[in-house]
Design a protein around this motif. Structure first.
Motif, PDB file in Angstrom:
ATOM      1  N   HIS A   5     -38.672 -40.384  40.402  1.00  0.00           N
ATOM      2  CA  HIS A   5     -39.009 -41.325  39.345  1.00  0.00           C
ATOM      3  C   HIS A   5     -38.449 -40.904  37.990  1.00  0.00           C
ATOM      4  O   HIS A   5     -38.523 -41.658  37.035  1.00  0.00           O
ATOM      5  CB  HIS A   5     -40.526 -41.527  39.272  1.00  0.00           C
ATOM      6  N   GLU A   6     -37.915 -39.674  37.915  1.00  0.00           N
ATOM      7  CA  GLU A   6     -37.305 -39.219  36.672  1.00  0.00           C
ATOM      8  C   GLU A   6     -36.026 -39.991  36.415  1.00  0.00           C
ATOM      9  O   GLU A   6     -35.286 -40.318  37.334  1.00  0.00           O
ATOM     10  CB  GLU A   6     -36.967 -37.728  36.753  1.00  0.00           C
ATOM     11  N   GLN A  73     -32.044 -43.073  38.660  1.00  0.00           N
ATOM     12  CA  GLN A  73     -33.155 -42.409  39.339  1.00  0.00           C
ATOM     13  C   GLN A  73     -32.558 -41.912  40.639  1.00  0.00           C
ATOM     14  O   GLN A  73     -32.120 -42.719  41.470  1.00  0.00           O
ATOM     15  CB  GLN A  73     -34.307 -43.359  39.610  1.00  0.00           C
ATOM     16  N   THR A  98     -31.743 -52.924  31.771  1.00  0.00           N
ATOM     17  CA  THR A  98     -32.428 -52.140  32.789  1.00  0.00           C
ATOM     18  C   THR A  98     -32.800 -53.050  33.941  1.00  0.00           C
ATOM     19  O   THR A  98     -33.094 -54.241  33.763  1.00  0.00           O
ATOM     20  CB  THR A  98     -33.705 -51.460  32.250  1.00  0.00           C
ATOM     21  N   VAL A 102     -37.697 -51.550  37.169  1.00  0.00           N
ATOM     22  CA  VAL A 102     -38.098 -50.294  36.523  1.00  0.00           C
ATOM     23  C   VAL A 102     -38.471 -50.466  35.060  1.00  0.00           C
ATOM     24  O   VAL A 102     -38.660 -49.487  34.342  1.00  0.00           O
ATOM     25  CB  VAL A 102     -37.004 -49.206  36.663  1.00  0.00           C
ATOM     26  N   ARG A 103     -38.607 -51.688  34.613  1.00  0.00           N
ATOM     27  CA  ARG A 103     -38.953 -51.911  33.209  1.00  0.00           C
ATOM     28  C   ARG A 103     -40.349 -51.387  32.911  1.00  0.00           C
ATOM     29  O   ARG A 103     -41.221 -51.374  33.764  1.00  0.00           O
ATOM     30  CB  ARG A 103     -38.852 -53.392  32.880  1.00  0.00           C
ATOM     31  N   GLY A 104     -40.527 -50.967  31.676  1.00  0.00           N
ATOM     32  CA  GLY A 104     -41.811 -50.416  31.258  1.00  0.00           C
ATOM     33  C   GLY A 104     -41.953 -48.945  31.579  1.00  0.00           C
ATOM     34  O   GLY A 104     -43.026 -48.372  31.394  1.00  0.00           O
ATOM     35  N   ARG A 105     -40.881 -48.299  32.041  1.00  0.00           N
ATOM     36  CA  ARG A 105     -40.935 -46.882  32.413  1.00  0.00           C
ATOM     37  C   ARG A 105     -40.067 -46.001  31.521  1.00  0.00           C
ATOM     38  O   ARG A 105     -39.764 -44.872  31.863  1.00  0.00           O
ATOM     39  CB  ARG A 105     -40.505 -46.711  33.866  1.00  0.00           C
ATOM     40  N   GLY A 106     -39.628 -46.542  30.379  1.00  0.00           N
ATOM     41  CA  GLY A 106     -38.885 -45.737  29.429  1.00  0.00           C
ATOM     42  C   GLY A 106     -37.381 -45.685  29.644  1.00  0.00           C
ATOM     43  O   GLY A 106     -36.688 -44.937  28.959  1.00  0.00           O
TER      44      GLY A 106
END
Length: 166
Positions: A5-6, A73, A98, A102-106
């Motif tokens: 997830h990084e 990722q 993006t 995966v939006r909202g994950r920085g």
């Protein structure tokens, strides 16, 4: 070892070859969504205007001399941004996108931060960008990073121009 997830932001094309396809699918999604939001939806990449289709089909050529950053990722590209070559002490940020999954994950923040760091490393004093007025989430992100609305350098209706000092 990194967590799946990084998010890592790398310059594309990267030396490892892990992101061979790079931003092509991300650019396709960006342009298809943008055309739909402008009220001019197209069915697929082949129906995009020539200049956008060229970015998708051959991003290496379309963005030659510019910096393309890809967020990933693992080995999966999940976001991209293009930083133009410095000219007159400024750069322009383009195509920040993006993957909606995966939006909202920085991811966008990581890409924008990397783009600003790249600009600073190259002695740039101003970063500018344009964004469609209906993309309020993106505008809020840019404002959090210190961008402010500036007089437009582009005559397209509903395009908001922003800039910030580096």
């Amino acid at each position: 070892m990194t967590d799946d997830h990084e998010v890592a932001v790398v310059r594309w094309p990267d030396r490892s070859g892990a992101l061979e396809e790079g931003p092509a699918a991300l650019l396709a999604a960006y342009h298809l969504r943008t055309e739909a939001e402008k009220g001019e939806p197209v069915g697929d990449v082949d129906a995009l205007p020539d200049r956008y289709r060229a970015e998708v089909s051959d991003p290496r050529t379309a963005f030659a001399g510019q910096t393309v950053l890809v967020a990933r990722q693992g080995d999966t590209p999940v976001g991209c941004v293009v930083v133009t070559s410095p000219a007159g002490g400024q750069v322009e940020i383009k195509r920040l996108w993006t993957d909606p999954a995966v939006r909202g994950r920085g991811v966008a923040s990581a890409l924008l931060g990397a783009a600003l760091a790249h600009a600073a490393e190259h002695g740039v004093h101003t970063v500018r960008l344009s964004v469609w007025a209906w993309r309020t989430g993106a505008i809020s992100l840019y404002e959090r990073f210190g961008f402010t609305v500036t007089p437009s350098w582009d005559a397209r209706d509903r395009l908001v121009c922003m800039q910030r000092a580096v």
